[in-house]
Design a protein around this motif. Structure first.
Motif: not given
Length: 219
Positions: A44-46, A51-59, A95-111
């Motif tokens: 679950n990401v935010a 933690l986002a900067t480091t953990q998203l990059r490591e993911l 933000h995740y794909e274009r700004t941060l350049g992430l390519s792992f699979t993202l899903f719709s926002k969840v509760s």
């Protein structure tokens, strides 16, 4: 749905684990059965979490390194913990794909922490044998069969960037707390063992036999 021995009910009792239908960040539905036989790292990401900067990059690094040998990094944006993912799906994806350049699979926002709780996270929390395995001690609960149901084993998610490692056979192998980064030694060891590419020289093919044969291939 298969035989009773291979059924894992969601919190609603309507779906088995691989029968869950997830919504990708772009709105497309995806049945979890698409990832049958793969190793899953569910997080679950935010984006506004400290933690986002480091953990998203490591993911992303894990995705690039292990995707071709069977690891599926699955990111689920969630605003439940500190209001750190306030955007809608479109802006999150940009933000995740274009700004941060992430390519792992993202899903719709969840509760996760409030109703209606997402059934995937409800099942993952129920499958943990301990309330919160922040140290990564493997509970070895089987999501692909009946999950734990006692009140003391629910293990609700408490914060952003909790990580659930699910094996090729649908077994919850490890749960890592937010304070353990994705490339921590214990996470890498668990991932490589699950994938069959551990430093002991096993090939990826070694992970496709044995435990995975406990489950029938989903229709």
């Amino acid at each position: 749905m298969g035989t009773d021995a291979h059924v894992a009910k969601s919190c609603t009792g309507e779906q088995d684990f691989y029968g869950l239908i997830l919504e990708r960040i772009d709105g497309r539905p995806m049945r979890l059965a698409r990832y049958w036989g793969q190793v899953l790292l569910v997080v679950n990401v935010a984006s506004r979490s400290p933690l986002a900067t480091t953990q998203l990059r490591e993911l992303q690094s894990l995705h690039e390194r292990y995707n071709e040998v069977g690891l599926k990094v699955m990111g689920f944006p969630c605003n439940d913990f500190g209001g750190m993912e306030p955007w809608d799906d479109g802006r999150i994806q940009d933000h995740y794909e274009r700004t941060l350049g992430l390519s792992f699979t993202l899903f719709s926002k969840v509760s996760i922490a409030r109703e209606p709780r997402h059934p995937l996270f409800a099942m993952l929390a129920r499958a943990a044998e301990v309330p919160r395995d922040v140290g990564g001690v493997p509970p070895h609960a089987r999501l692909a069969r009946e999950p734990a149901t006692t009140a003391g084993s629910q293990g609700p998610v408490h914060d952003n960037f909790e990580k659930f490692l699910v094996g090729r056979d649908g077994r919850l192998l490890h749960r890592f707390g937010p304070e353990i980064p994705p490339q921590a030694p214990q996470v890498l060891t668990a991932l490589e063992q699950a994938l069959g590419v551990a430093r002991n020289g096993l090939s990826a093919a070694a992970a496709s036999v044995g435990p995975s044969s406990l489950l029938p291939s989903p229709a």
